[in-house]
Structure formats: structure tokens, C-alpha cells
Design an enzyme around this catalytic site. Structure first.
Site, short mmCIF file in Angstrom:
data_model
loop_
_atom_site.label_atom_id
_atom_site.label_comp_id
_atom_site.label_asym_id
_atom_site.label_seq_id
_atom_site.Cartn_x
_atom_site.Cartn_y
_atom_site.Cartn_z
N ASP A 47 0.86 -1.18 0.00
CA ASP A 47 0.00 0.00 0.00
C ASP A 47 0.90 1.24 0.00
O ASP A 47 2.08 1.16 0.34
CB ASP A 47 -0.90 -0.04 1.24
CG ASP A 47 -1.74 1.21 1.40
OD1 ASP A 47 -2.39 1.61 0.42
OD2 ASP A 47 -1.72 1.79 2.49
N ASP A 90 -0.11 5.22 0.95
CA ASP A 90 -0.29 6.15 2.08
C ASP A 90 -0.35 5.41 3.40
O ASP A 90 -1.16 4.50 3.58
CB ASP A 90 -1.56 6.97 1.89
CG ASP A 90 -1.47 7.93 0.73
OD1 ASP A 90 -0.50 8.70 0.69
OD2 ASP A 90 -2.35 7.91 -0.15
N LYS A 149 -10.21 -3.20 -3.40
CA LYS A 149 -8.91 -3.50 -3.99
C LYS A 149 -8.82 -4.93 -4.53
O LYS A 149 -8.00 -5.22 -5.40
CB LYS A 149 -7.80 -3.27 -2.96
CG LYS A 149 -7.59 -1.79 -2.62
CD LYS A 149 -6.48 -1.60 -1.60
CE LYS A 149 -6.25 -0.12 -1.32
NZ LYS A 149 -5.19 0.11 -0.32
N ASP A 177 -2.03 -0.62 5.91
CA ASP A 177 -2.30 0.08 7.17
C ASP A 177 -3.77 0.39 7.40
O ASP A 177 -4.17 0.69 8.53
CB ASP A 177 -1.53 1.41 7.20
CG ASP A 177 -2.18 2.46 6.30
OD1 ASP A 177 -2.32 2.21 5.08
OD2 ASP A 177 -2.57 3.53 6.81
N ASP A 201 -7.48 -1.99 3.07
CA ASP A 201 -6.58 -3.08 2.70
C ASP A 201 -7.14 -4.46 3.07
O ASP A 201 -6.51 -5.48 2.79
CB ASP A 201 -5.21 -2.89 3.35
CG ASP A 201 -4.50 -1.65 2.84
OD1 ASP A 201 -4.51 -1.44 1.61
OD2 ASP A 201 -3.95 -0.88 3.65
#
EC number: 3.1.3.18
Length: 228
Positions: free
Chosen positions: A8, A10, A149, A172, A176
Site C-alpha cells: 500500500d 499512504d 482492492k 495500514d 486493505d
């Protein structure tokens, strides 16, 4: 055996969740993976141009997934979601008094708005229009995307000819979770959302980019049972 690591952006590749600065230890970790023959891919809610630039200048080799799964790139670009009508974007923003994120100008399918807090009214509005809605912690995202995702990662693994068991992912945010559903080994950085930590196989003691370095060091030393 791990052949691909999905990362990932950010809050994971950056110095922390409040920063947009890429962590140098994370970049070094990417180089270590590549030198060992493991491909690296970015998977993010960010727009295609942002990911395309990073992919080029970080000299990555495993493709990337942008716009929370809606855009996939590996040798060429694939659009996985229906494009959003501008009228819906305007309606959502006006109705809930939200502001565009600066990347909306470059987005095709998944649009982000701030403040990043989702309300029940927003969820109902999205459900009535068959839209995906989720907060990344940075923005509220809406799209014609049934699986987050996951839809983009499925396509990327197909293009790379890899199985779920060949892949590790590190992230994070609660966005996710769908990413984790498509991989064999799941890693949450130390400052990740609790709901992501709950399903992780390993939680780093370090946050964000330093957590990426920690995971990669342990992976390459063979410290995780059952994976190499």
C-alpha cells in the site's frame, strides 16, 4: 515461496499516516526484495498518474493497482470498474457538503472526498445507487466497485501468472482488508487500523515505512514459518 509483495502507499510506504513523504527505509526494502528476485507492486487508492509516476521512478517491476482496484497496470492499462458519472460525483459532494480531494481531477472511476468520515446517510445514498463507499482514513471514496482492492489484485495476479499463495501484502488501512483477501501472507504495519491488525499474520513493531523495512528484513532472513 513468496514471489510478489504488494505494498500500500499512504501510511505504509510513507513515513507515517500523516505524511506524503516516502520513507527511505521502505525504498531500501523494495531494492532488497528486487535483488532477491521478488517482484514489488503498489496497491493504492491513489489515482493512476500518481501510481504511474512512482512505478517509473521507483523502478518497480510488478505492475500496480490504482483507484482502490479500479485501475490495473502491467505492461498496459486495464479499467476494472465502470466510470463514474460527473452528475453523481456532484450530487454526493453537494448533498453531504464535502470537498474534492486534489486527485479527483485525475480520477476515472473512484472519487475521493473530505472530510473522511462516513455517515449512515452516505452509506444509504451509495447503496441505493449500487456504489461502493469506504473511508481510507484520508478520504471517503465512492465507485462502481463491488469488491474494493480485491478486484484489481485478482486481475494483477492473473497477468503475472501468480497464485494467492505466492503473494504477501502489507498495509495500514481498513481499505486493505480486500487486498488481504487475495494473498497468502498478510502484514499490518504497527500503526495500522485495528480491524486490519485483527486479520494480519504479522504486525510490525515499527510504523509505516519502517514497518515495511522490518517485514522485508525478516522475510529475507527466513524468519516466518512456512514462507520464504
Amino acid at each position: 515461496m513468496i514471489k510478489l509483495v504488494l505494498v500500500d502507499l499512504d501510511g505504509t510506504l510513507t513515513e507515517d499516516r500523516e505524511s506524503t513523504r516516502i520513507d527511505l527505509d521502505a525504498i531500501y526494502a523494495i531494492r532488497l526484495l528486487q535483488k532477491s528476485g521478488i517482484k514489488v507492486s503498489l496497491v493504492s487508492g491513489n489515482s493512476y498518474p500518481i501510481l504511474r509516476g512512482l512505478y517509473t521512478y521507483l523502478y518497480l517491476d510488478g505492475g500496480f493497482v490504482a483507484e482502490n482496484g479500479c485501475i490495473v497496470f502491467y505492461k498496459e492499462k486495464y479499467r476494472m470498474c465502470r466510470q463514474m458519472e460527473q452528475s453523481l460525483v456532484d450530487e454526493f459532494k453537494s448533498l453531504f457538503k464535502l470537498r474534492d480531494t486534489w486527485q479527483n481531477e485525475y480520477r476515472e472511476c473512484d472519487f475521493g472526498f473530505v472530510p473522511a468520515k462516513i455517515t449512515d446517510e452516505m452509506i444509504n445514498w451509495a447503496k441505493e445507487r449500487n456504489l461502493y463507499i469506504k473511508s481510507s482514513g484520508y478520504a471517503v471514496h465512492i465507485a462502481y466497485n463491488p469488491a474494493g482492492k480485491r478486484i484489481g489484485v485478482e486481475k494483477l495476479l492473473q497477468l503475472l501468472g501468480l497464485k494467492k499463495e505466492d503473494v504477501a501484502a502489507i498495509g495500514d488501512s481498513s481499505t486493505d482488508i480486500e487486498l488481504f483477501q487475495q494473498v497468502g501472507f498478510k502484514v499490518a504495519v504497527g500503526n495500522a487500523d485495528d480491524e486490519l491488525k485483527d486479520i494480519a499474520d504479522y504486525i510490525t513493531s515499527n510504523k509505516s515505512g519502517k514497518g515495511v523495512r522490518e517485514f522485508v528484513d525478516k522475510l529475507l532472513k527466513g524468519e516466518f514459518d512456512g514462507i520464504k
